[in-house]
Write a protein that holds these residues in place. Structure first.
Motif, PDB file in Angstrom:
ATOM      1  N   TRP A  82       0.882  -1.168   0.000  1.00 40.62           N
ATOM      2  CA  TRP A  82       0.000   0.000   0.000  1.00 40.62           C
ATOM      3  C   TRP A  82       0.915   1.213   0.000  1.00 40.62           C
ATOM      4  N   ALA A  83       1.258   1.687  -1.200  1.00 34.54           N
ATOM      5  CA  ALA A  83       2.315   2.688  -1.337  1.00 34.54           C
ATOM      6  C   ALA A  83       1.934   4.056  -0.798  1.00 34.54           C
ATOM      7  N   THR A  84       0.695   4.489  -1.043  1.00 36.89           N
ATOM      8  CA  THR A  84       0.258   5.819  -0.618  1.00 36.89           C
ATOM      9  C   THR A  84      -0.908   5.698   0.348  1.00 36.89           C
ATOM     10  N   LEU A  85      -0.763   6.216   1.542  1.00 34.25           N
ATOM     11  CA  LEU A  85      -1.789   6.088   2.577  1.00 34.25           C
ATOM     12  C   LEU A  85      -2.803   7.223   2.477  1.00 34.25           C
ATOM     13  N   PRO A  86      -4.093   6.927   2.659  1.00 29.42           N
ATOM     14  CA  PRO A  86      -5.085   8.001   2.728  1.00 29.42           C
ATOM     15  C   PRO A  86      -4.823   8.906   3.933  1.00 29.42           C
ATOM     16  N   GLU A  87      -5.292  10.134   3.876  1.00 28.71           N
ATOM     17  CA  GLU A  87      -5.091  11.079   4.975  1.00 28.71           C
ATOM     18  C   GLU A  87      -5.742  10.584   6.266  1.00 28.71           C
ATOM     19  N   ARG A  88      -5.029  10.793   7.376  1.00 29.88           N
ATOM     20  CA  ARG A  88      -5.530  10.444   8.711  1.00 29.88           C
ATOM     21  C   ARG A  88      -6.051   9.003   8.768  1.00 29.88           C
ATOM     22  N   SER A  89      -5.308   8.096   8.138  1.00 23.06           N
ATOM     23  CA  SER A  89      -5.737   6.695   8.065  1.00 23.06           C
ATOM     24  C   SER A  89      -5.047   5.794   9.081  1.00 23.06           C
ATOM     25  N   ILE A  90      -4.093   6.337   9.835  1.00 20.05           N
ATOM     26  CA  ILE A  90      -3.275   5.522  10.736  1.00 20.05           C
ATOM     27  C   ILE A  90      -3.360   6.065  12.164  1.00 20.05           C
TER      28      ILE A  90
END
Length: 323
Positions: A82-90
């Motif tokens: 998962w190369a690019t994480l969505p905003e505020r996803s972690i």
């Protein structure tokens, strides 16, 4: 080295921990930036200290990596790209573990689950219960997320794997389910014919019916909650859980609550697991509810019955009888 956790491991974590672990938007933003840096590290993830891992996570722990060459599959760790994480996803789970949020976990699981199972998971994340390893459930004080939050997150995750299926599942999901069997009952009654449901109008889940002051003298409460309620049709459908059969105090309270609803003009229908598991009995139940809610059933057999029974079996296959 930070480790980013997702998929089944993230789901197991959120089924194990409380609402205090959700963190606010600013904390999520910081954790997501850390996670993006962790995905850029040219090193395969591995557990330390005797496979130490977050609460609820069995082995192997499912991790996220930034490149295909960093994927690994061992007894301790397995991974997906998962190369690019969505905003505020972690969310920072502590001890170097960065956890996919409930919303991100839902999007990830859209690539793993059938549509029916994904809808069922959505009800759980937006409800006040968590399914545990043996298929039983435990209560939550409040939901982990909501249909609105999930939809906003998925819509903002353009080009993400599973996005189309996740949005489709959200179309059928509802907030407020209090148990796995309430979810199953709602899905079997309300999903469209093509998915195996009876297409009945959606109820309000755990709907609060206020007792008018003029009626307080004949009741022992100011309001009642109903599992599935169609307020305009004055219909309440309740799941009769085995979980409370041996609790005389709970039985007594339920009896008084149902009597109050009847006095307020509601029709009460009580459903057991046996009725849900019996195709003929459930068909009769659905017809009774359709009459009460003004729904004209127009399904075609034998195709519909096959789809309905397949849906029922899929939804019930991992749920413990004690529900």
């Amino acid at each position: 080295m930070d480790i980013v956790i997702g998929y089944e491991s993230a789901l197991a974590y959120w089924r194990s921990v409380g609402l205090g672990f959700l963190h606010d938007s600013k904390a999520r933003r910081r954790a997501t930036l850390r996670a993006q840096k962790a995905l850029a590290v040219e090193e395969k993830p591995q557990l330390e200290g005797g496979n130490f891992r977050p609460a609820g996570c069995g082995l192997p722990v499912h991790t996220l990596v930034g490149k295909d060459v960093l994927r690994t599959r061992t007894k301790s760790v397995t991974s997906s790209v998962w190369a690019t994480l969505p905003e505020r996803s972690i969310i920072d789970a502590g001890m170097g573990f960065l956890m996919s949020s409930p919303e991100f976990c839902f999007l990830q699981m859209a690539t793993r689950l059938s549509l029916a199972k994904l809808i069922q998971l959505c009800f759980e994340l937006c409800g006040t219960y968590a399914v545990v390893d043996d298929g039983s459930s435990r209560e939550r004080s409040a939901p982990l997320t909501s249909v609105t939050k999930l939809r906003a997150f998925v819509q903002a995750s353009s080009n993400a794997p599973g996005r189309t299926k996740a949005l489709r599942a959200l179309y059928y999901c509802m907030d407020g389910s209090a148990s796995p069997m309430e979810t199953v009952l709602t899905m079997l009654l309300c999903l469209p014919y093509g998915l195996g449901g009876y297409g009945i109008e959606r109820p309000q889940l755990n709907y609060q019916v206020d007792v008018p002051s003029s009626m307080r003298s004949v009741t022992d409460r100011a309001y009642c909650k109903a599992d599935l309620c169609w307020p305009e049709a004055k219909l309440c459908v309740e799941y009769d859980s085995k979980k409370y059969h041996l609790d005389p105090e709970r039985q007594e309270s339920d009896s008084r609550r149902r009597n109050t609803l009847v006095v307020l003009g509601f029709t009460m229908m009580v459903v057991s697991r046996g009725q849900i598991a019996d195709g003929g009995a459930f068909n009769r139940l659905a017809k009774q509810i359709a009459i009460q809610t003004g729904k004209r059933l127009r399904y075609r057999d034998p195709g519909f019955t096959r789809k309905h029974l397949a849906l029922r079996d899929e939804l019930l296959e991992t749920l413990h009888e004690a529900e």
